[in-house]
Design an enzyme around this catalytic site. Structure first.
Site, PDB file in Angstrom:
ATOM      1  N   ASN A   9       0.875  -1.178   0.000  1.00 18.11           N
ATOM      2  CA  ASN A   9       0.000   0.000   0.000  1.00 18.11           C
ATOM      3  C   ASN A   9       0.909   1.223   0.000  1.00 18.11           C
ATOM      4  OD1 ASN A   9      -1.801   2.050   0.467  1.00 18.11           O
ATOM      5  ND2 ASN A   9      -2.277   1.468   2.590  1.00 18.11           N
ATOM      6  N   TRP A  10       1.004   1.856  -1.175  1.00 17.58           N
ATOM      7  CA  TRP A  10       1.946   2.975  -1.308  1.00 17.58           C
ATOM      8  C   TRP A  10       1.403   4.269  -0.717  1.00 17.58           C
ATOM      9  CZ3 TRP A  10       4.125   2.391  -7.007  1.00 17.58           C
ATOM     10  CH2 TRP A  10       5.111   1.397  -7.006  1.00 17.58           C
ATOM     11  N   LYS A  11       0.130   4.282  -0.358  1.00 22.38           N
ATOM     12  CA  LYS A  11      -0.496   5.511   0.173  1.00 22.38           C
ATOM     13  C   LYS A  11      -0.226   6.669  -0.795  1.00 22.38           C
ATOM     14  CE  LYS A  11       0.115   3.567   4.686  1.00 22.38           C
ATOM     15  NZ  LYS A  11      -0.066   3.733   6.095  1.00 22.38           N
ATOM     16  N   HIS A  91      -9.552   1.004   4.866  1.00 22.11           N
ATOM     17  CA  HIS A  91      -8.275   1.258   5.545  1.00 22.11           C
ATOM     18  C   HIS A  91      -8.533   2.223   6.711  1.00 22.11           C
ATOM     19  CE1 HIS A  91      -4.191   2.607   6.299  1.00 22.11           C
ATOM     20  NE2 HIS A  91      -3.792   1.503   5.669  1.00 22.11           N
ATOM     21  N   GLU A  93      -6.992   4.687   7.726  1.00 20.81           N
ATOM     22  CA  GLU A  93      -6.820   6.118   7.401  1.00 20.81           C
ATOM     23  C   GLU A  93      -8.073   6.669   6.718  1.00 20.81           C
ATOM     24  OE1 GLU A  93      -3.077   5.685   5.333  1.00 20.81           O
ATOM     25  OE2 GLU A  93      -2.146   5.135   7.242  1.00 20.81           O
ATOM     26  N   GLU A 163      -5.729  -5.199  10.201  1.00 19.27           N
ATOM     27  CA  GLU A 163      -4.729  -4.148  10.413  1.00 19.27           C
ATOM     28  C   GLU A 163      -5.024  -3.429  11.731  1.00 19.27           C
ATOM     29  OE1 GLU A 163      -2.676  -2.929   6.565  1.00 19.27           O
ATOM     30  OE2 GLU A 163      -4.327  -1.559   6.869  1.00 19.27           O
ATOM     31  N   GLY A 169       2.070   1.987  10.747  1.00 21.96           N
ATOM     32  CA  GLY A 169       3.031   3.091  10.672  1.00 21.96           C
ATOM     33  C   GLY A 169       3.698   3.431  11.997  1.00 21.96           C
ATOM     34  N   SER A 208       3.162  -2.391  10.290  1.00 18.78           N
ATOM     35  CA  SER A 208       4.612  -2.392  10.557  1.00 18.78           C
ATOM     36  C   SER A 208       5.314  -3.686  10.159  1.00 18.78           C
ATOM     37  CB  SER A 208       4.877  -2.051  12.033  1.00 18.78           C
ATOM     38  OG  SER A 208       4.423  -0.741  12.309  1.00 18.78           O
ATOM     39  N   GLY A 229       2.751  -1.147   4.226  1.00 20.72           N
ATOM     40  CA  GLY A 229       2.818   0.278   3.888  1.00 20.72           C
ATOM     41  C   GLY A 229       4.258   0.703   3.688  1.00 20.72           C
ATOM     42  N   GLY A 230       4.850   1.307   4.724  1.00 23.79           N
ATOM     43  CA  GLY A 230       6.187   1.903   4.637  1.00 23.79           C
ATOM     44  C   GLY A 230       7.223   1.010   3.967  1.00 23.79           C
TER      45      GLY A 230
HETATM   46  C1  PEP Z   1      -0.889   0.164   5.914  1.00 20.94           C
HETATM   47  O1  PEP Z   1      -0.966   1.364   5.778  1.00 20.94           O
HETATM   48  O2  PEP Z   1      -1.756  -0.558   5.407  1.00 20.94           O
HETATM   49  C2  PEP Z   1       0.228  -0.374   6.679  1.00 20.94           C
HETATM   50  C3  PEP Z   1       0.145  -1.602   7.088  1.00 20.94           C
HETATM   51  O3  PEP Z   1       1.277   0.476   6.925  1.00 20.94           O
HETATM   52  P1  PEP Z   1       2.687   0.109   7.609  1.00 20.94           P
HETATM   53  O4  PEP Z   1       3.151  -1.176   7.003  1.00 20.94           O
HETATM   54  O5  PEP Z   1       3.575   1.260   7.283  1.00 20.94           O
HETATM   55  O6  PEP Z   1       2.430  -0.026   9.071  1.00 20.94           O
END
Ligand code: PEP
Length: 259
Positions: A9-11, A91, A93, A163, A169, A208, A229-230
């Site tokens: 997930n590149w956001k 999600h 967010e 999640e 994050g 994470s 994500g990251g």
């Molecule tokens: C996400 O935004 O779906 C996510 C899991 O982010 P991260 O891996 O950065 O925690």
């Protein structure tokens, strides 16, 4: 046997040139696991052109539930479907920053399915909800409301992403035990709808995930991959995560062949 999914997930990150550079720099090969990248809408077409021959599946990060009309700034599922097979819905967010509640998310899930997109439906509790032992109640509610009115055929097309909000994050990954307990709960809850579907539905973990913790999470019986994500933003890092997913998928195949 369920296929391992490695989804990024590149956001709201990257430009078209950075998408091209990313795909060119990837150094993983995979045949067994599924690799999905979810970029911003503006990058879907570039990723489609550069990534399709490499076996990258494409997901969007959002859709609007109406099919067309005066909805300035929105993108419909049919528009997304031109480039993507998947779409992230629910999600945390989107729930928190954009105020998307269960009823909006349910409309989005139905609209996605109607256009032939496969929703990656996210559920997760906040740290406060976990501290007050409400995590199972919350996840059950998010599943029941978000997947309301879906036929059994529709449910077969869903990927569920657990999640926990406190892990997204933050660098605080769920322990394999926490992940397994919740994934087991989710799978068991889906059994109320249909046992076969529950056995086959992909349930991936997000929060994470990094190269050094992915394998421990992936080894859990009811974890079928990750939404990342990251750690998905760097091509070599993401490639290493794919290699872990691919190897685990091959191990699963060997185990099921020898049993
Ligand atoms: C996400 O935004 O779906 C996510 C899991 O982010 P991260 O891996 O950065 O925690």
């Amino acid at each position: 046997m369920r296929q391992v999914i490695v989804a990024g997930n590149w956001k709201m990150n990257k430009t078209s040139q950075q998408v091209i550079d990313f795909v060119n720099k990837m150094n993983a090969e995979w045949k067994k696991c599924k690799v999905i990248i979810c970029p911003s809408h503006s990058l879907l077409s570039t990723l489609y052109q550069t990534g399709k021959n490499k076996g990258i599946c494409i997901g969007a990060q959002n859709i609007y539930y109406e099919s067309k009309g005066a909805f300035t700034g929105e993108t419909s599922s049919d528009q997304v479907k031109e480039f993507a097979e998947y779409v992230i819905i629910g999600h945390s967010e989107r729930r928190r920053i954009f105020g998307e509640d269960d009823s909006i998310l349910n409309k989005k899930v139905l609209s996605a399915l109607n256009s032939g997109l496969r929703p990656i439906f996210c559920v997760g509790e906040s740290s406060q909800q976990r501290k007050t032992h409400k995590e199972y109640e919350i996840i059950k509610e998010q599943l029941d409301n978000g997947l309301r009115s879906l036929s059994t055929d529709d449910i077969k097309k869903i990927i569920i992403a657990y999640e926990p909000v406190w892990a997204i994050g933050t660098g605080e990954v769920a322990t394999p035990q926490i992940a397994q307990e919740m994934h087991f709960f989710i799978r068991n809850h889906i059994k109320n709808i249909d046992g076969d579907i529950a056995d086959n539905i992909p349930i991936i973990y997000g929060g994470s995930v990094k190269v050094d913790n992915f394998y421990d999470i992936l080894r859990c019986d009811d974890v079928d991959g990750a939404l990342i994500g990251g750690a998905s933003l760097d091509a070599l890092n993401f490639s290493d995560l794919i290699k872990i997913g691919e190897k685990h998928n091959i191990d699963l195949i060997n185990m099921s062949d020898s049993s």
